[in-house]
Design an enzyme around this catalytic site. Structure first.
Site, short mmCIF file in Angstrom:
data_model
loop_
_atom_site.label_atom_id
_atom_site.label_comp_id
_atom_site.label_asym_id
_atom_site.label_seq_id
_atom_site.Cartn_x
_atom_site.Cartn_y
_atom_site.Cartn_z
N SER A 101 0.80 -1.22 0.00
CA SER A 101 0.00 0.00 0.00
C SER A 101 0.83 1.28 0.00
O SER A 101 0.39 2.30 -0.51
CB SER A 101 -0.97 0.00 1.19
OG SER A 101 -0.27 -0.17 2.40
N HIS A 117 -5.14 -3.10 -2.97
CA HIS A 117 -4.72 -2.15 -4.00
C HIS A 117 -4.54 -2.78 -5.39
O HIS A 117 -4.23 -2.07 -6.34
CB HIS A 117 -3.43 -1.44 -3.58
CG HIS A 117 -3.61 -0.61 -2.35
ND1 HIS A 117 -4.05 0.69 -2.38
CD2 HIS A 117 -3.46 -0.93 -1.05
CE1 HIS A 117 -4.14 1.14 -1.14
NE2 HIS A 117 -3.79 0.19 -0.31
N LYS A 140 -11.60 1.18 -2.35
CA LYS A 140 -10.51 1.74 -3.14
C LYS A 140 -10.92 1.74 -4.61
O LYS A 140 -11.80 2.50 -4.98
CB LYS A 140 -9.22 1.01 -2.82
CG LYS A 140 -8.78 1.45 -1.41
CD LYS A 140 -7.72 0.66 -0.75
CE LYS A 140 -7.48 1.26 0.64
NZ LYS A 140 -7.10 0.26 1.64
C1 LIG Z 1 -7.11 0.18 3.05
C2 LIG Z 1 -6.51 -1.13 3.40
C3 LIG Z 1 -7.12 -1.96 4.34
C4 LIG Z 1 -8.30 -1.53 5.16
O1 LIG Z 1 -9.47 -1.50 4.42
P1 LIG Z 1 -10.67 -0.56 4.90
O2 LIG Z 1 -11.85 -1.07 4.17
O3 LIG Z 1 -10.28 0.83 4.55
O4 LIG Z 1 -10.80 -0.76 6.40
C5 LIG Z 1 -6.58 -3.21 4.54
N1 LIG Z 1 -5.47 -3.62 3.88
C6 LIG Z 1 -4.84 -2.82 2.99
C7 LIG Z 1 -3.61 -3.32 2.29
C8 LIG Z 1 -5.34 -1.55 2.73
O5 LIG Z 1 -4.69 -0.74 1.91
#
Ligand SMILES: *Cc1c(COP(=O)(O)O)cnc(C)c1O
Length: 390
Positions: A177, A205, A237
């Site tokens: 990330s 991602h 995302k």
């Molecule tokens: C954003 C993210 C999460 C958390 O997800 P949310 O739905 O925002 O709680 C978990 N793992 C990774 C790698 C992320 O980038």
């Protein structure tokens, strides 16, 4: 005075340039947003495909609120599991090529829930050093023996696996990330099989962004449910809505329904959000031009940044960090960019390792070449300018 030690801690954070504060966004997610009263070009959203404010998605949401109301009313196991959630789970299973999928209210909760449901005392969890905080927290909370291996280092992992006892779970981000690089999933799957360990991939991602249909890093590498038995993905995302899911075999999903506390003891997502996500998922699969556009923008940015001599990381994803090192300097460059009308976040420890503060540039399929070129111009000025005045 109550909390006086907390005030001291806050002052200490500020002195180290590690204090965090929110900016107030006044418009929907887009490539041009207004934030704290200023109109800026947005280069820090995770809305990679530009679906967070897509008219089809928001229209579905509005209509679904008429059909379902807003609140889900309870947890999935009480009376909150609607036909909309159920249909989305079936479509997510099909999308990821897994037998089943299970919705969670957030990705953070999904990661805590899965790892604690699969492991306990006497077991062992192996995590990439750069894994997302929610994966690390899940591993710690599980009570299993916790081992962090060097980033993407399969030999280091192998050495550690030999010493593991009980059930063994290898956990990794798919696309990292804060670095944007890909985990070596095929070698990881081989090692997992040899050592009788399970492999769990968090593709928050990669999903939507990679693979012909947006199935993520597992689609790109062609990895089956046997090779990667636990796949976690988020919906907030590239998918553009909110929530998360875990996909895998029937026995995995049934186990999570019985045992994952972050699934059992929390309110289900609003069903209208599940309906909106179904629309978004159709766009993700059908509109491969969004992925092609990202590939083109990434290549343009990397070529330009290399010419400028910026410290890029080896990333093929829409996450393109520029390594700065010092937190104060990263903040100063981010402030200079903001001043010039470009929103680029400075990422500092403890989100990234000490001494590796960076600018985290992200791209959206809605950006155009002119936006990339303008950003490169602004970076050239901000990066090499004397930022000590900030
Ligand atoms: C954003 C993210 C999460 C958390 O997800 P949310 O739905 O925002 O709680 C978990 N793992 C990774 C790698 C992320 O980038």
């Amino acid at each position: 005075m109550p909390f006086s030690h907390l005030s001291q801690q806050l002052q200490h954070l500020a002195a180290q340039h590690l204090y965090r504060s929110r900016r107030v966004l006044e418009t929907p997610q887009a490539i041009r947003v207004q934030i704290d009263g200023q109109s800026v070009l947005n280069f820090c959203s995770n809305d990679y495909l530009g679906l967070a404010n897509h008219p089809d998605v928001t229209h579905t949401f509005k209509c679904a609120v008429d059909d379902y109301g807003l609140g889900s009313g309870s947890a999935h196991l009480i009376c909150g599991h609607s036909i909309a959630h159920h249909a989305l789970e079936e479509e997510l299973a099909d999308f990821t090529g897994r037998d089943r999928a299970l919705l969670f209210s957030t990705g953070y909760q999904a990661n805590l829930g899965v790892i604690t449901a699969l492991l306990g005392r006497g077991d062992a969890v192996f995590e990439d050093r750069l894994n997302h905080a929610s994966l690390l927290d899940g591993g710690l909370l599980s009570g299993a023996r916790f081992s962090r291996y060097a980033h993407a280092d399969v030999s280091d992992l192998e050495r550690r696996l030999h010493k593991g006892t009980g059930h063994k779970l290898i956990v990794t981000d798919g696309v990292f990330s804060m670095d944007g690089d890909f985990a070596p999933l095929s070698p990881l799957a081989v090692v997992a099989k040899q050592q009788n360990a399970w492999l769990m991939v968090d593709d928050a991602h990669g999903l939507g962004v990679l693979g012909g249909q947006g199935g993520g890093l597992l689609e790109l590498y062609g990895l089956s449910q046997t090779e990667v038995p636990v796949l976690m993905g988020t919906l907030g995302k590239a998918i553009g809505t909110f929530g998360a899911f875990v996909a895998g075999s029937d026995v995995l999903i049934e186990t999570l329904i019985q045992k994952a506390r972050t699934y059992i003891y929390t309110t289900a997502l609003p069903p209208a959000l599940a309906e909106a996500t179904r629309t978004s998922l159709k766009l993700v699969r059908a509109e491969s031009w969004r992925r092609d556009k990202l590939t083109m923008l990434i290549a343009r940015f990397r070529a330009g940044a290399e010419q400028l001599g910026l410290a890029l990381l080896p990333s093929q994803s829409p996450i393109q960090p520029i390594l700065i090192g010092d937190s104060k300097k990263a903040l100063a460059i981010s402030a200079a960019l903001l001043n010039a009308g470009f929103l680029v976040s400075a990422i500092r420890p403890p989100t990234v390792p000490q001494g590796s503060a960076r600018l985290r540039v992200t791209f959206s399929a809605l950006h155009d070449e002119v936006h990339i070129d303008a950003l490169l111009d602004a970076l050239a000025k901000a990066y090499f300018f004397d930022t000590s005045i900030y």
